[in-house]
Design a protein around this motif. Structure first.
Motif, PDB file in Angstrom:
ATOM      1  N   UNK A  44       0.789  -1.226   0.000  1.00 48.90           N
ATOM      2  CA  UNK A  44       0.000   0.000   0.000  1.00 48.90           C
ATOM      3  C   UNK A  44       0.820   1.275   0.000  1.00 48.90           C
ATOM      4  N   UNK A  45       2.132   1.174   0.225  1.00 46.48           N
ATOM      5  CA  UNK A  45       2.978   2.366   0.209  1.00 46.48           C
ATOM      6  C   UNK A  45       3.275   2.764  -1.237  1.00 46.48           C
ATOM      7  N   UNK A  46       3.074   4.030  -1.557  1.00 52.02           N
ATOM      8  CA  UNK A  46       3.290   4.487  -2.919  1.00 52.02           C
ATOM      9  C   UNK A  46       4.255   5.667  -2.971  1.00 52.02           C
ATOM     10  N   UNK A  47       4.889   5.767  -4.110  1.00 51.36           N
ATOM     11  CA  UNK A  47       5.749   6.906  -4.432  1.00 51.36           C
ATOM     12  C   UNK A  47       5.373   7.370  -5.834  1.00 51.36           C
ATOM     13  N   UNK A 126      13.720   4.290   1.909  1.00 53.17           N
ATOM     14  CA  UNK A 126      14.066   4.673   3.283  1.00 53.17           C
ATOM     15  C   UNK A 126      12.892   5.259   4.057  1.00 53.17           C
ATOM     16  N   UNK A 127      12.061   6.072   3.435  1.00 54.69           N
ATOM     17  CA  UNK A 127      10.949   6.658   4.174  1.00 54.69           C
ATOM     18  C   UNK A 127      10.012   5.578   4.723  1.00 54.69           C
ATOM     19  N   UNK A 128       9.900   4.468   4.018  1.00 53.35           N
ATOM     20  CA  UNK A 128       9.033   3.384   4.479  1.00 53.35           C
ATOM     21  C   UNK A 128       9.755   2.459   5.459  1.00 53.35           C
ATOM     22  N   UNK A 129      11.089   2.519   5.474  1.00 59.44           N
ATOM     23  CA  UNK A 129      11.851   1.789   6.497  1.00 59.44           C
ATOM     24  C   UNK A 129      11.684   2.482   7.842  1.00 59.44           C
ATOM     25  N   UNK A 130      11.219   3.724   7.809  1.00 62.05           N
ATOM     26  CA  UNK A 130      10.891   4.465   9.028  1.00 62.05           C
ATOM     27  C   UNK A 130       9.400   4.337   9.314  1.00 62.05           C
ATOM     28  N   UNK A 131       8.581   4.795   8.376  1.00 58.19           N
ATOM     29  CA  UNK A 131       7.142   4.861   8.615  1.00 58.19           C
ATOM     30  C   UNK A 131       6.501   3.493   8.806  1.00 58.19           C
ATOM     31  N   UNK A 132       7.001   2.466   8.112  1.00 53.15           N
ATOM     32  CA  UNK A 132       6.434   1.127   8.261  1.00 53.15           C
ATOM     33  C   UNK A 132       6.598   0.585   9.672  1.00 53.15           C
ATOM     34  N   UNK A 133       7.829   0.424  10.137  1.00 53.98           N
ATOM     35  CA  UNK A 133       7.998  -0.097  11.494  1.00 53.98           C
ATOM     36  C   UNK A 133       7.348   0.784  12.567  1.00 53.98           C
TER      37      UNK A 133
END
Length: 163
Positions: A44-47, A126-133
């Motif tokens: 569901x994460x998009x760029x 990287x932004x999802x390596x932060x926001x996901x966890x």
């Protein structure tokens, strides 16, 4: 990182490093169910408005990031600073921990490079390596008083929980 030993690939190796299925069928099914939530979340994460992270491709790293955050936080809470309530520059120790975690992943990448990475890199951007966890981690919610309606909010029953 130790959590790779228990991700979708590392879990296929026994204690001697041999590729051997050592899980029961029931354990493997439960693990797949739990990691399915991680896959769906990252899908569901998009760029760039329409390009999605590939949750299956990035699953091992995402599992490791989620587990690594929890281990690092537990270690932090054992320190003198982690046990204090002293604010520095207006931030609590827990808030500073999470800000430091986020800062580790700061990166500016060229759009062309990021578009390629979304298709082939087993690491989430990287932004999802932060926001996901963080969006799955209850202490983050407490530290910043994250509530329903906030951008990173996920209902507790929908948060990815593997361990």
């Amino acid at each position: 990182m130790i959590t790779h030993g228990f991700d979708d690939q590392g879990s296929q190796y026994d204690e001697k490093g041999n590729m051997q299925n050592w899980w029961t069928a029931d354990d493997a099914a439960k693990f797949k169910l739990k990691t399915g939530g991680v896959v769906n979340q990252y899908n569901g994460f998009t760029m760039f408005d329409s390009l999605h992270v590939k949750g299956d491709l990035t699953l091992g790293e995402n599992i490791a990031d989620i587990g690594g955050l929890a281990i690092a936080y537990d270690a932090f809470k054992m320190t003198k600073q982690g046990q204090s309530n002293e604010k520095i520059d207006g931030f609590t120790p827990d808030q500073r921990f999470f800000l430091g975690f986020a800062q580790v992943w700061r990166l500016k990448d060229r759009d062309e490079s990021m578009r390629m990475r979304l298709n082939v890199d087993p690491h989430s951007p990287e932004m999802f390596r932060v926001n996901g966890p963080l969006s799955n981690f209850d202490p983050f919610y407490a530290a910043f008083n994250v509530k329903e309606g906030n951008k990173l909010y996920i209902k507790p029953e929908s948060r990815a929980r593997i361990w």
